[in-house]
Write a protein that holds these residues in place. Structure first.
Motif, short mmCIF file in Angstrom:
data_model
loop_
_atom_site.label_atom_id
_atom_site.label_comp_id
_atom_site.label_asym_id
_atom_site.label_seq_id
_atom_site.Cartn_x
_atom_site.Cartn_y
_atom_site.Cartn_z
N LEU A 191 -35.39 25.37 -1.88
CA LEU A 191 -34.01 25.60 -2.30
C LEU A 191 -33.11 24.82 -1.36
CD1 LEU A 191 -35.75 28.27 -3.06
CD2 LEU A 191 -33.52 29.32 -3.41
N ASP A 192 -32.49 23.77 -1.86
CA ASP A 192 -31.64 22.90 -1.06
C ASP A 192 -30.24 22.90 -1.67
OD1 ASP A 192 -30.44 20.96 0.45
OD2 ASP A 192 -31.95 19.43 0.11
N GLY A 193 -29.28 23.44 -0.94
CA GLY A 193 -27.92 23.48 -1.46
C GLY A 193 -27.75 24.45 -2.61
N VAL A 194 -28.50 25.56 -2.61
CA VAL A 194 -28.43 26.55 -3.68
C VAL A 194 -27.45 27.65 -3.28
CG1 VAL A 194 -29.76 28.19 -5.08
CG2 VAL A 194 -30.79 26.03 -4.38
N ASP B 210 -26.88 28.98 0.55
CA ASP B 210 -25.75 29.82 0.91
C ASP B 210 -25.81 31.12 0.12
OD1 ASP B 210 -23.33 30.94 1.62
OD2 ASP B 210 -22.22 29.05 1.49
N LEU B 211 -26.10 32.21 0.81
CA LEU B 211 -26.22 33.52 0.18
C LEU B 211 -24.96 34.37 0.37
CD1 LEU B 211 -29.85 34.33 1.34
CD2 LEU B 211 -29.16 33.83 -1.00
N ARG B 212 -23.95 33.81 0.97
CA ARG B 212 -22.78 34.61 1.33
C ARG B 212 -22.06 35.20 0.12
NH1 ARG B 212 -19.69 30.42 5.10
NH2 ARG B 212 -20.53 29.05 3.47
N GLY B 213 -22.15 34.54 -1.02
CA GLY B 213 -21.45 35.06 -2.20
C GLY B 213 -22.24 36.08 -2.99
N ALA B 214 -23.51 36.30 -2.63
CA ALA B 214 -24.35 37.25 -3.37
C ALA B 214 -23.86 38.67 -3.16
CB ALA B 214 -25.80 37.12 -2.94
N LEU B 215 -23.80 39.45 -4.23
CA LEU B 215 -23.36 40.84 -4.12
C LEU B 215 -24.45 41.72 -3.53
CD1 LEU B 215 -21.49 41.22 -7.54
CD2 LEU B 215 -20.56 40.55 -5.30
N THR B 216 -25.71 41.44 -3.88
CA THR B 216 -26.84 42.17 -3.31
C THR B 216 -27.97 41.17 -3.02
OG1 THR B 216 -27.77 42.64 -5.51
CG2 THR B 216 -26.32 44.30 -4.54
N ILE B 217 -28.72 41.44 -1.97
CA ILE B 217 -29.90 40.64 -1.63
C ILE B 217 -31.06 41.60 -1.40
CG2 ILE B 217 -30.91 38.93 -0.08
CD1 ILE B 217 -28.08 38.13 0.75
N ASP B 218 -31.93 41.71 -2.36
CA ASP B 218 -33.07 42.61 -2.28
C ASP B 218 -34.33 41.80 -2.58
OD1 ASP B 218 -34.83 44.78 -2.32
OD2 ASP B 218 -34.43 45.19 -4.43
N LEU B 219 -35.20 41.66 -1.59
CA LEU B 219 -36.40 40.85 -1.76
C LEU B 219 -37.64 41.72 -1.81
CD1 LEU B 219 -35.79 37.88 0.72
CD2 LEU B 219 -34.82 38.28 -1.56
N TYR C 263 -38.96 37.77 3.44
CA TYR C 263 -37.78 37.82 4.29
C TYR C 263 -37.86 36.76 5.40
CZ TYR C 263 -35.96 42.12 2.24
OH TYR C 263 -35.43 43.04 1.38
N GLU C 264 -39.08 36.46 5.85
CA GLU C 264 -39.22 35.46 6.90
C GLU C 264 -38.84 34.06 6.42
OE1 GLU C 264 -42.92 35.48 4.48
OE2 GLU C 264 -41.63 37.02 5.36
N SER C 265 -38.81 33.86 5.10
CA SER C 265 -38.47 32.55 4.55
C SER C 265 -36.96 32.34 4.43
CB SER C 265 -39.12 32.38 3.17
OG SER C 265 -40.53 32.38 3.27
N LEU C 266 -36.17 33.33 4.83
CA LEU C 266 -34.72 33.17 4.77
C LEU C 266 -34.20 32.25 5.87
CD1 LEU C 266 -33.48 36.78 3.91
CD2 LEU C 266 -33.75 34.82 2.38
N ARG C 267 -35.10 31.80 6.75
CA ARG C 267 -34.70 30.84 7.78
C ARG C 267 -34.08 29.63 7.10
NH1 ARG C 267 -39.25 30.17 9.64
NH2 ARG C 267 -39.20 31.64 11.39
N GLY C 268 -32.90 29.23 7.51
CA GLY C 268 -32.21 28.10 6.90
C GLY C 268 -31.12 28.53 5.95
N ALA C 269 -31.03 29.84 5.67
CA ALA C 269 -29.98 30.35 4.78
C ALA C 269 -28.74 30.73 5.58
CB ALA C 269 -30.49 31.55 3.99
#
Length: 237
Positions: free
Chosen positions: A157-160, A181-190, A194-200
């Motif tokens: 995911l590049d620039g998603v 960029d996850l800042r606009g997400a209303l909820t983040i439930d995986l 979770y370890e792959s969120l590096r770079g977000a």
């Protein structure tokens, strides 16, 4: 083009398409490796058994159609636009999407692994149990969407971005994130990864919400200090 510019540029109505006046109605079945240039698929019911692997759609519109069990593996969509369309149990493995938009569409049980999405927008869409494993997503926007049980395992995911979207039980195992960029997400439930969120990029509030899951992933034990009595500060005489 920034993610904000991409969202503003998404046509929300058929008449807003720059090639709307050139569209020709297509009423027949789809063909294997068929070429569909400036065609309009409207209200078609492409039920299970329809095979069109390798089909190519260029400056085409798809409105109010039903793709159920349709085989579109390896298809190519360049500057295509879909609105009010349902994709159920379809195969889009290895397909390529460029400058394409989905508006108010539903994707359920779709196999889209090993695909490539570049400058693709999903607006007010529902993605349920969509398999995007090993897919490359570059400058993709999920705006006001619901992503439920979506599998991003081993995807890049590049620039998603996810403005106004809900991410529910998504899988990110072994995914690679860059400028995500996850800042606009209303909820983040995986469900995992979770370890792959590096770079977000996330907000402080999102970090607090994710903290228990991140701690568990890292093997951290979070506990308050054990109670100890105050040391004896009396002076010996």
């Amino acid at each position: 083009m920034t993610a904000k510019d991409a969202r503003a540029a998404v046509p929300h109505e058929l008449a807003d398409l720059p090639y709307a006046a050139l569209l020709r109605p297509h009423t027949g079945p789809l063909a294997v490796e068929g070429d569909y240039d400036t065609v309009h698929l409207d209200g078609l019911d492409l039920a299970e058994g329809t095979r069109a692997p390798g089909a190519r759609f260029l400056e085409s519109a798809i409105t109010d159609c039903v793709f159920a069990g349709t085989d579109l593996r390896g298809a190519r969509f360049n500057d295509a636009w879909a609105s009010g369309t349902r994709f159920t149990g379809c195969t889009l493995a290895g397909s390529q999407w460029l400058d394409t938009a989905f508006v108010g569409c539903s994707l359920a049980g779709v196999e889209a692994y090993d695909a490539g999405l570049r400058r693709v927008s999903f607006v007010r869409c529902k993605l349920d149990s969509v398999n995007l494993r090993s897919t490359a997503l570059h400058d993709v926007v999920f705006e006001d969407c619901v992503l439920r049980d979506v599998d991003f395992g081993e995807a890049r995911l590049d620039g998603v971005t996810f403005p106004g979207s809900r991410i529910e039980r998504a899988r990110f195992g072994r995914a690679t994130l860059a400028r995500a960029d996850l800042r606009g997400a209303l909820t983040i439930d995986l469900a995992d990864g979770y370890e792959s969120l590096r770079g977000a990029v996330i907000t402080h509030a999102q970090l607090l919400d994710l903290a228990p899951a991140l701690a568990q992933t890292l093997g951290l034990t979070v506990a308050e200090p054990a109670f100890t009595s105050e040391p004896d500060r009396s002076t010996k005489r």
